[in-house]
Design a protein around this motif. Structure first.
Motif, PDB file in Angstrom:
ATOM      1  N   PHE A  73       6.508 -20.404   3.505  1.00  0.00           N
ATOM      2  CA  PHE A  73       6.912 -19.796   2.232  1.00  0.00           C
ATOM      3  C   PHE A  73       6.529 -18.322   2.203  1.00  0.00           C
ATOM      4  N   ALA A  74       5.302 -18.000   2.632  1.00  0.00           N
ATOM      5  CA  ALA A  74       4.845 -16.606   2.647  1.00  0.00           C
ATOM      6  C   ALA A  74       5.726 -15.745   3.545  1.00  0.00           C
ATOM      7  N   GLU A  75       6.074 -16.266   4.710  1.00  0.00           N
ATOM      8  CA  GLU A  75       6.892 -15.485   5.639  1.00  0.00           C
ATOM      9  C   GLU A  75       8.297 -15.269   5.094  1.00  0.00           C
ATOM     10  N   GLU A  76       8.870 -16.302   4.497  1.00  0.00           N
ATOM     11  CA  GLU A  76      10.218 -16.154   3.944  1.00  0.00           C
ATOM     12  C   GLU A  76      10.232 -15.180   2.765  1.00  0.00           C
ATOM     13  N   VAL A  77       9.203 -15.240   1.927  1.00  0.00           N
ATOM     14  CA  VAL A  77       9.107 -14.298   0.809  1.00  0.00           C
ATOM     15  C   VAL A  77       8.940 -12.880   1.348  1.00  0.00           C
ATOM     16  N   MET A  78       8.126 -12.710   2.381  1.00  0.00           N
ATOM     17  CA  MET A  78       7.950 -11.397   3.012  1.00  0.00           C
ATOM     18  C   MET A  78       9.290 -10.847   3.498  1.00  0.00           C
ATOM     19  N   LEU A  79      10.098 -11.724   4.107  1.00  0.00           N
ATOM     20  CA  LEU A  79      11.378 -11.303   4.669  1.00  0.00           C
ATOM     21  C   LEU A  79      12.480 -11.155   3.621  1.00  0.00           C
ATOM     22  N   SER A  80      12.164 -11.472   2.351  1.00  0.00           N
ATOM     23  CA  SER A  80      13.177 -11.323   1.292  1.00  0.00           C
ATOM     24  C   SER A  80      13.433  -9.862   0.946  1.00  0.00           C
ATOM     25  N   GLY A  81      12.563  -8.970   1.394  1.00  0.00           N
ATOM     26  CA  GLY A  81      12.731  -7.539   1.142  1.00  0.00           C
ATOM     27  C   GLY A  81      12.498  -6.751   2.418  1.00  0.00           C
ATOM     28  N   GLU A  82      12.180  -5.484   2.274  1.00  0.00           N
ATOM     29  CA  GLU A  82      11.909  -4.640   3.436  1.00  0.00           C
ATOM     30  C   GLU A  82      10.525  -4.944   4.000  1.00  0.00           C
ATOM     31  N   VAL A  83      10.411  -4.813   5.306  1.00  0.00           N
ATOM     32  CA  VAL A  83       9.126  -4.939   5.992  1.00  0.00           C
ATOM     33  C   VAL A  83       8.847  -3.599   6.658  1.00  0.00           C
ATOM     34  N   VAL A  84       7.753  -2.963   6.275  1.00  0.00           N
ATOM     35  CA  VAL A  84       7.434  -1.626   6.760  1.00  0.00           C
ATOM     36  C   VAL A  84       7.008  -1.696   8.228  1.00  0.00           C
ATOM     37  N   ASP A  85       7.581  -0.831   9.041  1.00  0.00           N
ATOM     38  CA  ASP A  85       7.266  -0.771  10.472  1.00  0.00           C
ATOM     39  C   ASP A  85       6.244   0.344  10.709  1.00  0.00           C
ATOM     40  N   LEU A  86       5.024  -0.043  11.028  1.00  0.00           N
ATOM     41  CA  LEU A  86       3.971   0.936  11.315  1.00  0.00           C
ATOM     42  C   LEU A  86       3.603   0.930  12.797  1.00  0.00           C
ATOM     43  N   SER A  87       4.507   0.442  13.636  1.00  0.00           N
ATOM     44  CA  SER A  87       4.203   0.305  15.067  1.00  0.00           C
ATOM     45  C   SER A  87       3.992   1.644  15.757  1.00  0.00           C
ATOM     46  N   LYS A  88       4.531   2.724  15.187  1.00  0.00           N
ATOM     47  CA  LYS A  88       4.353   4.046  15.804  1.00  0.00           C
ATOM     48  C   LYS A  88       2.930   4.574  15.605  1.00  0.00           C
ATOM     49  N   ILE A  89       2.202   3.971  14.666  1.00  0.00           N
ATOM     50  CA  ILE A  89       0.815   4.376  14.434  1.00  0.00           C
ATOM     51  C   ILE A  89      -0.068   3.521  15.339  1.00  0.00           C
ATOM     52  N   SER A  90      -0.767   4.173  16.257  1.00  0.00           N
ATOM     53  CA  SER A  90      -1.545   3.440  17.260  1.00  0.00           C
ATOM     54  C   SER A  90      -2.830   2.844  16.693  1.00  0.00           C
ATOM     55  N   LYS A  91      -3.349   3.383  15.606  1.00  0.00           N
ATOM     56  CA  LYS A  91      -4.605   2.890  15.052  1.00  0.00           C
ATOM     57  C   LYS A  91      -4.411   1.506  14.427  1.00  0.00           C
ATOM     58  N   PRO A  92      -5.475   0.710  14.346  1.00  0.00           N
ATOM     59  CA  PRO A  92      -5.361  -0.602  13.698  1.00  0.00           C
ATOM     60  C   PRO A  92      -5.029  -0.472  12.219  1.00  0.00           C
ATOM     61  N   LYS A  93      -4.204  -1.384  11.725  1.00  0.00           N
ATOM     62  CA  LYS A  93      -3.763  -1.357  10.323  1.00  0.00           C
ATOM     63  C   LYS A  93      -4.361  -2.570   9.593  1.00  0.00           C
ATOM     64  N   ILE A  94      -5.355  -2.311   8.762  1.00  0.00           N
ATOM     65  CA  ILE A  94      -6.030  -3.365   8.015  1.00  0.00           C
ATOM     66  C   ILE A  94      -5.980  -3.014   6.532  1.00  0.00           C
TER      67      ILE A  94
END
Length: 446
Positions: A73-94
């Protein structure tokens, strides 16, 4: 009513009726992955009527959902909108999430602390409980501060500064937004699986790789039962792991305000004091413990001792304060407010709330203090006066003499004082014997 068929995973999925799904969950059944996707799609497309959505929320409230159901349910709700891509930032994202409490300004402090420690924190915040003064209300005490950022600007700020505190974009988890409004109307806000899915879907959609959660319990939080708070902490960490995300939760006490102040400008000044190495001890303790969890989860520190030293260092050497200034400036705020406390507006009147008798502060109802402050501070347009609030709050275990102030009240409108005093007076209970002060961190769940 049976609807048209779809091909799912190489086989035909027969779309069930909404009434069938409601009855299935009402009777304790477990939804399949396909049924959960169908529910989320139906909410997104506004095909599920409000009355059936509320019935489904109530069925989930009473029967719950398994960890597998909640994760899907959490994953489907997450995918119901935009998902921000922070892969270009090498530092850990917490990121850090709090269930909300009176006097809680930890996110304002932890975002720059994390960035100073080399951890990117995309702190996007949604709606708060109605008795909680939001971080946006507090930050709006700084002239010009803008909490509404387009997603692309949020990403740029994270790349440049390492942290952001902004309001949730309408493009992030729109299904959760609609469902949350329904839960408010139907008394299903406390549903553990729905809270879990809401938290994880939003935080993962904003690009977080891991999450530190502060689950508050007590009269100053919407979770009043300690066991329920522990269950929520375990649910979020368990479901987070099943979604391949690192997650740690602390269960913390909210049976008195956190820090010595409640009110927008007063709380923000207290947060700045902490970034300057000062501030009340309970706030320092919680910020340090949450900060340690953030740097450990990010892999920046390998042990509890090194995590503590790293967080203390960025507070002592001013690195966290410098990043806070950068964040405020980047979001349009006047940084002179940070350097000069006199820049903040001051209330016309300040008066004490006298202790009615001699004794020890035995209990404090933090929710009543928040209500009293809201009465004093909220104008006819619903905007909170940054000068209004309470300070120098005497905490549980403090000894007071008759007439000695339990707190100082800052206000501008005398006509609102008496209605507010009804709450502020009722918030305190004095007793002849010293009570045992509550433990701030009750449990750690990892």
């Amino acid at each position: 009513m049976i609807m048209k068929k779809e091909i799912v995973s190489g086989r035909k999925f027969i779309k069930p009726s909404f009434s069938y799904l409601i009855e299935k969950k009402r009777d304790g059944g477990e939804f399949t992955d396909e049924e959960i996707r169908f529910v989320v799609d139906s909410i997104f497309d506004e095909e599920m009527p409000d009355f059936q959505m509320s019935a489904l929320a109530m069925a989930i409230f009473f029967q719950g959902m398994s960890a597998q159901e909640t994760a899907v349910f959490a994953e489907e709700v997450m995918l119901s909108g935009e998902v921000v891509d922070l892969s270009k930032i090498s530092k850990p994202k917490i990121d850090k999430y709090s269930t909300g409490g009176v006097g809680d300004k930890t996110s304002i402090v932890l975002a720059p602390i994390a960035a100073a420690c080399g951890v990117v924190m995309p702190c996007m915040k949604g709606l708060e409980e109605d008795f909680v003064i939001s971080d946006f209300d507090k930050l709006s005490s700084i002239k010009g501060f803008n909490s509404t950022l387009p997603l692309k600007d949020m990403v740029k700020q994270l790349e440049k500064i390492g942290c952001v505190i902004c309001s949730q974009s309408e493009f992030i988890t729109p299904v959760d937004t609609r469902l949350y409004e329904m839960r408010k109307k139907t008394g299903t806000i406390p549903s553990i699986p729905l809270i879990t899915a809401s938290v994880l879907s939003k935080k993962l959609a904003e690009g977080a790789e891991g999450l530190v959660v502060d689950v508050k319990w007590g009269n100053g939080a919407y979770i009043r039962d300690l066991e329920q708070a522990k269950q929520l902490a375990r649910s979020i960490t368990r479901v987070g792991r099943s979604m391949n995300r690192r997650c740690v939760a602390l269960v913390t006490d909210m049976n008195q305000p956190l820090g010595d102040c409640v009110g927008t400008g007063l709380e923000l000044q207290e947060a700045i004091q902490l970034l300057q190495g000062q501030g009340p001890e309970d706030l320092k303790e919680l910020v340090l413990k949450l900060g340690m969890e953030i740097v450990r989860l990010a892999g920046v520190a390998g042990s509890t001792l090194s995590a503590k030293q790293i967080v203390q260092k960025v507070l002592k050497n001013g690195a966290a304060l410098a990043i806070f200034k950068d964040m405020i400036k980047a979001q349009g705020g006047d940084t002179s407010f940070i350097d000069d406390p006199d820049s903040f507006p001051k209330a016309k009147y300040i008066r004490k709330l006298p202790a009615p008798k001699r004794g020890y502060v035995h209990t404090i109802n933090a929710g009543m203090i928040a209500r009293g402050v809201q009465i004093l501070a909220t104008n006819k347009k619903g905007v909170m006066d940054p000068a209004v609030g309470v300070s120098e709050i005497h905490k549980v275990g403090t000894q007071v003499k008759q007439g000695e102030p339990l707190m100082m009240i800052h206000y501008n409108d005398e006509s609102l004082l008496e209605p507010a005093l009804e709450y502020l007076r009722s918030a305190y209970r004095l007793a002849p014997k010293r009570p045992t002060p509550p433990q701030l961190v009750v449990e750690r769940v990892a």
